[in-house]
Scaffold this motif. Structure first.
Motif, mmCIF file in Angstrom:
data_model
loop_
_atom_site.group_PDB
_atom_site.id
_atom_site.type_symbol
_atom_site.label_atom_id
_atom_site.label_comp_id
_atom_site.label_asym_id
_atom_site.label_seq_id
_atom_site.Cartn_x
_atom_site.Cartn_y
_atom_site.Cartn_z
ATOM 1 N N THR A 1 -13.372 0.160 -6.809
ATOM 2 C CA THR A 1 -11.988 0.477 -7.150
ATOM 3 C C THR A 1 -11.588 -0.244 -8.436
ATOM 4 O O THR A 1 -12.278 -1.152 -8.889
ATOM 5 C CB THR A 1 -11.051 0.115 -5.985
ATOM 6 O OG1 THR A 1 -11.182 -1.276 -5.676
ATOM 7 C CG2 THR A 1 -11.389 0.943 -4.751
ATOM 8 N N HIS B 1 -1.895 4.441 -6.938
ATOM 9 C CA HIS B 1 -3.288 4.773 -6.607
ATOM 10 C C HIS B 1 -4.020 5.054 -7.921
ATOM 11 O O HIS B 1 -4.421 6.179 -8.213
ATOM 12 C CB HIS B 1 -3.350 5.973 -5.673
ATOM 13 C CG HIS B 1 -4.684 6.138 -5.007
ATOM 14 N ND1 HIS B 1 -5.104 5.341 -3.960
ATOM 15 C CD2 HIS B 1 -5.706 6.999 -5.242
ATOM 16 C CE1 HIS B 1 -6.306 5.708 -3.583
ATOM 17 N NE2 HIS B 1 -6.698 6.721 -4.351
ATOM 18 N N GLY C 1 -2.588 -4.720 -6.458
ATOM 19 C CA GLY C 1 -3.671 -4.447 -5.531
ATOM 20 C C GLY C 1 -4.909 -3.952 -6.251
ATOM 21 O O GLY C 1 -4.930 -3.827 -7.483
ATOM 22 N N ASN C 2 -5.922 -3.616 -5.490
ATOM 23 C CA ASN C 2 -7.173 -3.168 -6.106
ATOM 24 C C ASN C 2 -7.082 -1.771 -6.720
ATOM 25 O O ASN C 2 -7.953 -1.374 -7.494
ATOM 26 C CB ASN C 2 -8.336 -3.217 -5.097
ATOM 27 C CG ASN C 2 -8.102 -2.365 -3.874
ATOM 28 O OD1 ASN C 2 -7.145 -2.585 -3.124
ATOM 29 N ND2 ASN C 2 -8.967 -1.384 -3.642
ATOM 30 N N TRP C 3 -5.996 -1.033 -6.403
ATOM 31 C CA TRP C 3 -5.774 0.271 -7.030
ATOM 32 C C TRP C 3 -4.746 0.216 -8.161
ATOM 33 O O TRP C 3 -4.423 1.248 -8.760
ATOM 34 C CB TRP C 3 -5.348 1.304 -5.988
ATOM 35 C CG TRP C 3 -6.511 1.875 -5.238
ATOM 36 C CD1 TRP C 3 -6.932 1.550 -3.976
ATOM 37 C CD2 TRP C 3 -7.421 2.870 -5.709
ATOM 38 N NE1 TRP C 3 -8.042 2.271 -3.631
ATOM 39 C CE2 TRP C 3 -8.368 3.095 -4.680
ATOM 40 C CE3 TRP C 3 -7.548 3.593 -6.899
ATOM 41 C CZ2 TRP C 3 -9.417 4.013 -4.800
ATOM 42 C CZ3 TRP C 3 -8.579 4.509 -7.016
ATOM 43 C CH2 TRP C 3 -9.499 4.706 -5.984
ATOM 44 N N ASP C 4 -4.200 -0.949 -8.452
ATOM 45 C CA ASP C 4 -3.222 -1.089 -9.540
ATOM 46 C C ASP C 4 -3.956 -1.498 -10.818
ATOM 47 O O ASP C 4 -4.510 -2.599 -10.912
ATOM 48 C CB ASP C 4 -2.163 -2.124 -9.171
ATOM 49 C CG ASP C 4 -1.308 -1.680 -8.005
ATOM 50 O OD1 ASP C 4 -0.927 -0.495 -7.963
ATOM 51 O OD2 ASP C 4 -1.015 -2.516 -7.127
ATOM 52 N N TYR D 1 -4.970 -8.332 -6.595
ATOM 53 C CA TYR D 1 -6.232 -7.592 -6.569
ATOM 54 C C TYR D 1 -6.950 -7.830 -5.229
ATOM 55 O O TYR D 1 -6.319 -8.236 -4.265
ATOM 56 C CB TYR D 1 -7.077 -7.957 -7.789
ATOM 57 C CG TYR D 1 -6.270 -7.926 -9.068
ATOM 58 C CD1 TYR D 1 -5.774 -6.713 -9.554
ATOM 59 C CD2 TYR D 1 -5.934 -9.093 -9.762
ATOM 60 C CE1 TYR D 1 -4.996 -6.663 -10.712
ATOM 61 C CE2 TYR D 1 -5.161 -9.055 -10.918
ATOM 62 C CZ TYR D 1 -4.690 -7.840 -11.384
ATOM 63 O OH TYR D 1 -3.916 -7.794 -12.512
ATOM 64 N N HIS E 1 -2.967 -9.351 -1.781
ATOM 65 C CA HIS E 1 -3.302 -7.986 -1.391
ATOM 66 C C HIS E 1 -4.338 -8.027 -0.267
ATOM 67 O O HIS E 1 -4.117 -7.504 0.806
ATOM 68 C CB HIS E 1 -3.816 -7.176 -2.575
ATOM 69 C CG HIS E 1 -4.083 -5.754 -2.214
ATOM 70 N ND1 HIS E 1 -3.108 -4.921 -1.703
ATOM 71 C CD2 HIS E 1 -5.220 -5.002 -2.238
ATOM 72 C CE1 HIS E 1 -3.615 -3.734 -1.448
ATOM 73 N NE2 HIS E 1 -4.905 -3.749 -1.750
ATOM 74 N N ASP F 1 -1.186 -2.447 -4.349
ATOM 75 C CA ASP F 1 -1.425 -1.007 -4.288
ATOM 76 C C ASP F 1 -0.109 -0.253 -4.338
ATOM 77 O O ASP F 1 0.167 0.645 -3.529
ATOM 78 C CB ASP F 1 -2.261 -0.619 -3.072
ATOM 79 C CG ASP F 1 -3.748 -0.901 -3.291
ATOM 80 O OD1 ASP F 1 -4.115 -1.383 -4.383
ATOM 81 O OD2 ASP F 1 -4.544 -0.641 -2.379
ATOM 82 N N HIS G 1 0.752 3.280 -2.608
ATOM 83 C CA HIS G 1 -0.180 4.220 -3.253
ATOM 84 C C HIS G 1 0.550 5.371 -3.950
ATOM 85 O O HIS G 1 0.143 6.532 -3.870
ATOM 86 C CB HIS G 1 -1.199 4.744 -2.239
ATOM 87 C CG HIS G 1 -2.212 3.723 -1.840
ATOM 88 N ND1 HIS G 1 -3.312 3.413 -2.605
ATOM 89 C CD2 HIS G 1 -2.265 2.907 -0.755
ATOM 90 C CE1 HIS G 1 -4.019 2.472 -2.012
ATOM 91 N NE2 HIS G 1 -3.391 2.124 -0.890
ATOM 92 N N HIS H 1 -3.695 -4.203 2.182
ATOM 93 C CA HIS H 1 -5.052 -3.752 1.851
ATOM 94 C C HIS H 1 -5.699 -2.954 2.978
ATOM 95 O O HIS H 1 -6.212 -1.862 2.749
ATOM 96 C CB HIS H 1 -5.909 -4.954 1.469
ATOM 97 C CG HIS H 1 -7.241 -4.634 0.868
ATOM 98 N ND1 HIS H 1 -7.416 -3.626 -0.045
ATOM 99 C CD2 HIS H 1 -8.469 -5.198 1.050
ATOM 100 C CE1 HIS H 1 -8.685 -3.597 -0.420
ATOM 101 N NE2 HIS H 1 -9.344 -4.527 0.238
ATOM 102 N N ASP I 1 0.804 -1.221 0.000
ATOM 103 C CA ASP I 1 0.000 0.000 0.000
ATOM 104 C C ASP I 1 0.840 1.275 0.000
ATOM 105 O O ASP I 1 0.650 2.166 0.814
ATOM 106 C CB ASP I 1 -0.976 -0.026 1.183
ATOM 107 C CG ASP I 1 -1.961 -1.177 1.068
ATOM 108 O OD1 ASP I 1 -3.002 -0.998 0.425
ATOM 109 O OD2 ASP I 1 -1.656 -2.266 1.604
#
Length: 215
Positions: free
Chosen positions: A108, A37, A63-66, A100, A139, A34, A10, A173, A8
């Protein structure tokens, strides 16, 4: 064998210099997603370049922001290993990955269903070789572990069901859920790298040295 684990970031790659200075020598660096961001890919590529000052072996999961562009950029411009695609054995330790996150409710960029996570795990189980240690890098955390938020537990049910298959799960996460717990496997969240947190993990003893580079 020791790894530097972080999650994370970001996109705040300016935090990396202080983290690197506080780290001991390690055999690998593990990033639990992540990295950015929502992009851009140049931020992720710069992150890998910075971390390679400490160790040339960098393993990661998105991650969920990548975004897809970030993941493709890392594949195109770096030799970092995407564990979500390719497991890797280092010193008889098998590193696997689930990138993810399960649905967050916040729409996201990179979320996957619990069914997709379960299918990825089944593939890993079928192809798992005999090794000394099995480390899963994710993640999202497993449900009811290092996953508490003001809205309640936000971890993955599918990861929860697989706890007994691994020796260690390194996850992120949930920014405020830094810690180490034993629940079938050992679980470690190295903390919020965007605020200068990371961890050095000894994979033989599962001892952790916490890094706090911002006071």
């Amino acid at each position: 064998m020791k790894v530097l684990a972080l999650s994370d970031l970001h996109g705040k790659f300016f935090r990396l210099d202080a983290i690197i200075k506080k780290s001991d020598p390690v055999d690998a660096i593990v990033i639990c997603g992540d990295i950015t961001h929502g992009g851009p890919e140049v931020s992720a590529v710069r992150t890998i370049s910075e971390l390679k000052q400490l160790c040339p072996t960098v393993l990661f999961v998105p991650g969920n922001w990548d975004t897809r562009e970030v993941v493709e950029g890392l594949g195109r411009y770096t030799d970092a290993i995407n564990l979500d695609v390719s497991p890797r054995i280092i010193k008889n330790t098998l590193f696997m990955g689930i990138g993810y996150s399960n649905p967050t409710g916040n729409n996201t960029p990179s979320e996957i269903s619990e069914e997709e996570i379960a299918n990825k795990l089944e593939t890993l189980f079928r192809e798992m070789p005999a090794v000394d240690r099995k480390v899963l890098v994710t993640h999202a955390p497993p449900l009811d572990t290092l996953d508490m938020t003001p809205k309640g537990a936000m971890g993955s049910k599918s990861l929860r069901a697989a706890l007994d298959k691994f020796d260690l799960i390194i996850c992120g996460h949930i920014h405020k859920a830094r810690g180490k717990v034993k629940d079938g496997a050992w679980l470690i969240n190295p903390g919020y790298a965007a605020e200068g947190q990371a961890a050095i993990i000894d994979l033989e003893t599962f001892d952790v040295v916490w890094i706090d580079s911002v006071i």
